[in-house]
Structure formats: structure tokens, C-alpha cells
Design an enzyme around this catalytic site. Sequence first.
Site, PDB file in Angstrom:
ATOM      1  N   GLU A 116       0.845  -1.196   0.000  1.00 32.53           N
ATOM      2  CA  GLU A 116       0.000   0.000   0.000  1.00 32.53           C
ATOM      3  C   GLU A 116       0.880   1.245   0.000  1.00 32.53           C
ATOM      4  OE1 GLU A 116      -3.411   0.510  -0.094  1.00 32.53           O
ATOM      5  OE2 GLU A 116      -2.649   2.555  -0.257  1.00 32.53           O
ATOM      6  N   CYS A 123       5.718   5.556   9.230  1.00 31.83           N
ATOM      7  CA  CYS A 123       6.203   4.790   8.072  1.00 31.83           C
ATOM      8  C   CYS A 123       7.672   5.068   7.731  1.00 31.83           C
ATOM      9  CB  CYS A 123       5.320   5.069   6.865  1.00 31.83           C
ATOM     10  SG  CYS A 123       3.657   4.397   7.075  1.00 31.83           S
TER      11      CYS A 123
HETATM   12  N1  LIG Z   1      -0.373   4.484   7.909  1.00 30.65           N
HETATM   13  C1  LIG Z   1      -0.070   4.547   6.631  1.00 30.65           C
HETATM   14  O1  LIG Z   1      -0.141   5.600   6.019  1.00 30.65           O
HETATM   15  C2  LIG Z   1       0.403   3.322   5.893  1.00 30.65           C
HETATM   16  C3  LIG Z   1       0.510   3.381   4.491  1.00 30.65           C
HETATM   17  C4  LIG Z   1       1.002   2.269   3.806  1.00 30.65           C
HETATM   18  C5  LIG Z   1       1.380   1.142   4.507  1.00 30.65           C
HETATM   19  N2  LIG Z   1       1.276   1.124   5.864  1.00 30.65           N
HETATM   20  C6  LIG Z   1       1.638  -0.110   6.558  1.00 30.65           C
HETATM   21  O2  LIG Z   1       0.422  -0.715   6.950  1.00 30.65           O
HETATM   22  C7  LIG Z   1       0.570  -1.396   8.183  1.00 30.65           C
HETATM   23  C8  LIG Z   1      -0.421  -0.852   9.184  1.00 30.65           C
HETATM   24  O3  LIG Z   1      -0.088   0.470   9.458  1.00 30.65           O
HETATM   25  P1  LIG Z   1      -1.083   1.440  10.240  1.00 30.65           P
HETATM   26  O4  LIG Z   1      -0.513   2.794  10.145  1.00 30.65           O
HETATM   27  O5  LIG Z   1      -2.481   1.217   9.807  1.00 30.65           O
HETATM   28  O6  LIG Z   1      -0.891   0.872  11.750  1.00 30.65           O
HETATM   29  P2  LIG Z   1      -1.885   1.012  12.969  1.00 30.65           P
HETATM   30  O7  LIG Z   1      -1.082   0.755  14.182  1.00 30.65           O
HETATM   31  O8  LIG Z   1      -2.672   2.275  12.859  1.00 30.65           O
HETATM   32  O9  LIG Z   1      -2.926  -0.192  12.773  1.00 30.65           O
HETATM   33  C9  LIG Z   1      -2.618  -1.530  12.940  1.00 30.65           C
HETATM   34  C10 LIG Z   1      -3.868  -2.225  13.485  1.00 30.65           C
HETATM   35  O10 LIG Z   1      -3.634  -3.630  13.524  1.00 30.65           O
HETATM   36  C11 LIG Z   1      -4.339  -4.135  14.641  1.00 30.65           C
HETATM   37  N3  LIG Z   1      -3.877  -5.484  14.965  1.00 30.65           N
HETATM   38  C12 LIG Z   1      -2.731  -5.877  15.574  1.00 30.65           C
HETATM   39  N4  LIG Z   1      -2.699  -7.223  15.675  1.00 30.65           N
HETATM   40  C13 LIG Z   1      -3.827  -7.687  15.080  1.00 30.65           C
HETATM   41  C14 LIG Z   1      -4.342  -8.988  14.853  1.00 30.65           C
HETATM   42  N5  LIG Z   1      -3.679 -10.078  15.229  1.00 30.65           N
HETATM   43  N6  LIG Z   1      -5.522  -9.100  14.225  1.00 30.65           N
HETATM   44  C15 LIG Z   1      -6.205  -8.000  13.845  1.00 30.65           C
HETATM   45  N7  LIG Z   1      -5.761  -6.743  14.029  1.00 30.65           N
HETATM   46  C16 LIG Z   1      -4.577  -6.593  14.645  1.00 30.65           C
HETATM   47  C17 LIG Z   1      -4.068  -3.098  15.722  1.00 30.65           C
HETATM   48  O11 LIG Z   1      -4.989  -3.200  16.794  1.00 30.65           O
HETATM   49  C18 LIG Z   1      -4.217  -1.810  14.915  1.00 30.65           C
HETATM   50  O12 LIG Z   1      -5.550  -1.319  14.945  1.00 30.65           O
HETATM   51  C19 LIG Z   1       2.044  -1.213   8.563  1.00 30.65           C
HETATM   52  O13 LIG Z   1       2.771  -2.288   8.055  1.00 30.65           O
HETATM   53  C20 LIG Z   1       2.419   0.063   7.843  1.00 30.65           C
HETATM   54  O14 LIG Z   1       3.802   0.145   7.611  1.00 30.65           O
HETATM   55  C21 LIG Z   1       0.773   2.173   6.567  1.00 30.65           C
HETATM   56  O1  LIG Z   2       9.318  17.265   1.012  1.00 31.63           O
HETATM   57  C1  LIG Z   2       8.962  16.726   2.054  1.00 31.63           C
HETATM   58  C2  LIG Z   2       7.931  15.773   2.096  1.00 31.63           C
HETATM   59  C3  LIG Z   2       7.598  15.190   3.314  1.00 31.63           C
HETATM   60  N1  LIG Z   2       8.267  15.550   4.439  1.00 31.63           N
HETATM   61  C4  LIG Z   2       7.926  14.890   5.716  1.00 31.63           C
HETATM   62  O2  LIG Z   2       8.002  13.494   5.528  1.00 31.63           O
HETATM   63  C5  LIG Z   2       7.093  12.820   6.381  1.00 31.63           C
HETATM   64  C6  LIG Z   2       6.273  11.827   5.605  1.00 31.63           C
HETATM   65  O3  LIG Z   2       5.418  12.497   4.719  1.00 31.63           O
HETATM   66  P1  LIG Z   2       4.506  11.696   3.689  1.00 31.63           P
HETATM   67  O4  LIG Z   2       5.362  10.770   2.939  1.00 31.63           O
HETATM   68  O5  LIG Z   2       3.705  12.679   2.957  1.00 31.63           O
HETATM   69  O6  LIG Z   2       3.547  10.956   4.712  1.00 31.63           O
HETATM   70  P2  LIG Z   2       3.136   9.448   5.024  1.00 31.63           P
HETATM   71  O7  LIG Z   2       1.676   9.502   5.220  1.00 31.63           O
HETATM   72  O8  LIG Z   2       4.032   8.961   6.118  1.00 31.63           O
HETATM   73  O9  LIG Z   2       3.393   8.591   3.700  1.00 31.63           O
HETATM   74  C7  LIG Z   2       4.592   7.865   3.444  1.00 31.63           C
HETATM   75  O10 LIG Z   2       4.578   6.612   4.089  1.00 31.63           O
HETATM   76  C8  LIG Z   2       3.445   5.781   3.730  1.00 31.63           C
HETATM   77  C9  LIG Z   2       3.520   4.545   4.580  1.00 31.63           C
HETATM   78  O11 LIG Z   2       4.420   3.608   4.090  1.00 31.63           O
HETATM   79  C10 LIG Z   2       3.500   5.500   2.257  1.00 31.63           C
HETATM   80  O12 LIG Z   2       2.388   4.674   1.907  1.00 31.63           O
HETATM   81  C11 LIG Z   2       3.474   6.798   1.482  1.00 31.63           C
HETATM   82  O13 LIG Z   2       3.564   6.533   0.076  1.00 31.63           O
HETATM   83  C12 LIG Z   2       4.648   7.654   1.938  1.00 31.63           C
HETATM   84  O14 LIG Z   2       4.619   8.927   1.292  1.00 31.63           O
HETATM   85  C13 LIG Z   2       6.291  13.909   7.073  1.00 31.63           C
HETATM   86  O15 LIG Z   2       6.815  14.114   8.371  1.00 31.63           O
HETATM   87  C14 LIG Z   2       6.513  15.131   6.208  1.00 31.63           C
HETATM   88  O16 LIG Z   2       6.432  16.329   6.932  1.00 31.63           O
HETATM   89  C15 LIG Z   2       9.283  16.495   4.408  1.00 31.63           C
HETATM   90  O17 LIG Z   2       9.901  16.804   5.425  1.00 31.63           O
HETATM   91  N2  LIG Z   2       9.604  17.053   3.202  1.00 31.63           N
END
Ligand SMILES: NC(=O)c1ccc[n+]([C@@H]2O[C@H](COP(=O)([O-])OP(=O)(O)OC[C@H]3O[C@@H](n4cnc5c(N)ncnc54)[C@H](O)[C@@H]3O)[C@@H](O)[C@H]2O)c1
Ligand SMILES: O=c1ccn([C@@H]2O[C@H](COP(=O)(O)OP(=O)(O)O[C@H]3O[C@H](CO)[C@@H](O)[C@H](O)[C@H]3O)[C@@H](O)[C@H]2O)c(=O)[nH]1
Length: 449
Positions: free
Chosen positions: A160, A272
Amino acid sequence: MTSNEFVPRRVTVVGCGYLGAVHAAAMAEIGHDVVGFDVDEAKVALLNTGHTPFYEPGLDDLLERTLATGRLRFTTSYQEAADNGDVIFLCVGTPQRKDSNAADLVYVRSAVENLAPLLTEPALVLGKSTVPVGTAEWVRDTLRELAPAGDAVRLAWNPEFLREGFAVKDTLSPDRLVVGVDDPADAAELATVYGPILEQGMPWVVVDLATAQLVKNAANAFLATKISFINAMAELCEATGADVVALADAIGHDARIGRRFLQAGVGFGGGCLPKDLRGFMARAEELGVDQALAFLSEVDSINLRRRKRAVDVATELLDGDVTGKRIAVLGAAFKPDSDDIRDSPALDVAGTLHEMGADVRVHDPKALDNARRTRPGPQYCDDVREALAGADVVLHLTEWREYRELDPAEIGALVAGKKLLEGRNALDVDRWVAAGWDVKALGRPRVGG
Ligand SMILES: NC(=O)c1ccc[n+]([C@@H]2O[C@H](COP(=O)([O-])OP(=O)(O)OC[C@H]3O[C@@H](n4cnc5c(N)ncnc54)[C@H](O)[C@@H]3O)[C@@H](O)[C@H]2O)c1
Ligand SMILES: O=c1ccn([C@@H]2O[C@H](COP(=O)(O)OP(=O)(O)O[C@H]3O[C@H](CO)[C@@H](O)[C@H](O)[C@H]3O)[C@@H](O)[C@H]2O)c(=O)[nH]1
């Protein structure tokens, strides 16, 4: 591209955090019958009543709309999760381990090991969590071993790329969809799951399992590197009197470089980029190719130096001593339009200055509850003017739109000292200078005063 014929399915989303809650609602929105499963009872109760457990623009509406269709519900029952799971998305957390840089796979393991024995029917399991390469293969083998349906439970990896603050849009209209498979038939099946999304015409990238996991690691490593690159340039600019914003504009005109993600400032944080960078290096070390990613350790160091630099600049603006000084911090979230304070640079800087003896008053439009819980110490103010009143220096550390809309002249009348640390290079500095402020933006010359 592939056949986009849509087939509504029974879909389970395992883990309903920042990623999973949005994904569950989005899958219901495009027509699937969705169960969101999480072990956190409070989170599930909130979601079932249409309340989001975190702030994400547009998610309230999406949740309300999809719950009303009857196609979305949330549960804490593994059995219900398994029973609805023709298609199962794994979205559990993969935080950094407490004892090392590696990703903690405890949630992945627990979800897979608890769910697998309940899978009596064929299912397509899709990993979305960000994992060290090799994890998908473990998930696949464990499912085969523990699921009563055996080989009929298939595994694909579907990383994702959503950004917080844009999660709804990024999920319903991603810039690409990547899927790693052992068998092309699994990719074809997944294409029917994503039909209405794929119809928009974004690239559909089918690769092997290892590549899919690495694509995600590589994307975040690249983004982090780009940010640290410009922050390294900010250090050079500060040593020479140059201006990092002008520099970023100038190099960004080159289409091969591009201006996006060249925003210098207090650096990257969140749930992340920092932990994914470290997890990637830890995995490379396990694989015996640590040298390949040695540069990422510099990327991490440059990033962490930005926080120290912000503390140092605040101290300089306060003539070398922060003790007892009033510091207004604008922003606690790691980025605007989010309440996420995981590894937030703003909160880190605020907490450090508090520990140094300053009287720190932090405002954030959405992240204060999380900040209060996670980093006690600074005073947290619901009203931005309360944070600003009597401040000796103002630190702009998270670029919320409402801070850009502040009137520097009006704010000037509230504070004790018209000194601004611009930590995000997002404010119109000229306006602040025109209103009599002394402004030091990270990576730019000090102006005004
Ligand atoms: N937050 C983002 O923007 C983002 C974007 C892309 C990828 N990811 C990836 O997605 C994953 C989740 O990230 P997040 O930010 O949503 O984390 P988060 O901590 O917000 O959510 C994780 C959820 O998983 C649940 N959980 C834990 N163990 C479980 C189980 N055994 N069964 C069911 N649920 C369970 C937790 O209670 C929690 O609600 C990570 O690997 C992260 O790196 C996050
Ligand atoms: O030019 C820039 C751009 C971003 N940031 C900082 O970088 C961090 C991350 O920003 P951003 O990447 O926009 O936020 P996320 O929501 O953490 O998203 C990243 O992490 C996710 C989780 O893996 C991925 O899915 C996304 O593609 C990736 O952009 C933040 O603290 C921003 O303030 C800077 O300092 N300078």
C-alpha cells in the site's frame, strides 16, 4: 492493463488502523461485502458506530456512507473474519522493534497463525502491511500448513502506498496498484476485486512476491532519501548563507529531479518512513547485503539532525538559554491533516525543549489528545492563541493550513517576542517580516527583526 470485470466478494480486512480502516471502507464503497477485523475492542466499537478512531479527511463521510449500505461491519471475532474471507487483506501494524532497527512482525505472525486454522474454504489472502522481504513467503507457507483448506488458500502481496491526510483518495484512486504473486491467476482474481478502481486506468503492476515487498521498501527509502538530500543541502545553505528554498525550486525545474518531496525543514517522521528505512537496513544486514543500503543510515542521521537543528535555532533565537522561556509550538502531528504523532519531529522538538527547562505550549488542530497521552510535559493548548500568548519565540513545525492563515500582525500583538522559527518552509516569510518579525527558516538566512 487487465480485465476490469468487477466481481463483488466477501472481503475481510485484518487490522483496522490508519491503513485498514480506510481500506475496509473503500472496499465497501466499491461494492464488496466487508468485515473489518481488529483485536482492539475499543477501535471496533467506535468504527461500528461510524466514528473514526483517528483523524483522516473524508473518512467520516466514507464510513457513514458505507456502514449505511449494510456492506460494512467491524468485528473482534477471528471466526467472523475467517467466515467472510473469500478475500482477506492483511493490514496489521509492523512497527520498529524496541530492541533493534528491525520490523516487529509479532502482529503479522499472530494474525496469520490465529486466522489460518479457521480457513476451511478457498481464499485469496493479500498482504498490505509493509514488511521485510521474505515475510510474504513465510505467510504463504504458514497458511498452507495451518489452513484446513490447504493449497486453496493463496497468498499475494499487494503493498500500500497511501499517504495519511490523502488516504481516502489514495485508496480509491491510487497512482498504481502493485501485486506480487506466485501464480498469475491470483493477479487476475485480484484485478476483479479492484475492478472499479482499475477502471480509472492507473498502472497495474504484476510482479513476484519478493519484488512486491521490495517495491514498497524501495519507494519509502527513496522518498526518505529525497527529503534527507534536500535537508543536507539545507545544512550547506546555512553554512554559506544560501537559500534552500530557492535551491529546491531551481533543481526541481529539472523534470528528472522534480520539486516534490524537496521540502526542507525539520525532517520526516510518522509511522512509516523512519521505521521502514531502519527495517529495510536491518533486513539487508540479515541478507548479507548491508553495504547496499549503508547510505540509508546517513539518510536517517541527516533526518535526526534536523530536529537537533530546530532545537539549536530556537535556543539561538532565545539568546542562548531556553530556561523558563515561553515557547509556542505550532503543530504536534508528524504532518498536516493527520492526528498521527508517531515519531513526530514537531513533538520531539517540543518535548526536548520542555526537558531543557523551557515553558513549552503546543497547539495542533487534531493531534493534541494523542500528544498529551504520548508525550506528557509540554502544555497542550486547544486554542492557538492560548499557545501564542506571551511567547518569547514561535516555532512553526507542522504546516497546517490554519497556520498559514494566521495574521502575523495580529499574532505580533499577542506574543512577548516577535521571533519565528519556520521549521517547514511553508509560511509566507515576507508577510511575517513585513509585520516586524525576526524570522529564521531552516536552510535559509535569518531575516527581519
Ligand atoms: N499508515 C499509513 O499511512 C500506511 C501506508 C502504507 C502502509 N502502511 C503499513 O500498513 C501497516 C499498518 O499500518 P497502520 O498505520 O495502519 O498501523 P496502525 O497501528 O494504525 O494499525 C494496525 C492495526 O492492527 C491491529 N492489529 C494488531 N494485531 C492484530 C491482529 N492479530 N488481528 C487483527 N488486528 C490486529 C491493531 O490493533 C491496529 O488497529 C504497517 O505495516 C504500515 O507500515 C501504513
Ligand atoms: O518534502 C517533504 C515531504 C515530506 N516531508 C515529511 O516526511 C514525512 C512523511 O510524509 P509523507 O510521505 O507525505 O507521509 P506518510 O503519510 O508517512 O506517507 C509515506 O509513508 C506511507 C507509509 O508507508 C506511504 O504509503 C506513502 O507513500 C509515503 O509517502 C512527514 O513528516 C513530512 O512532513 C518532508 O519533510 N519534506
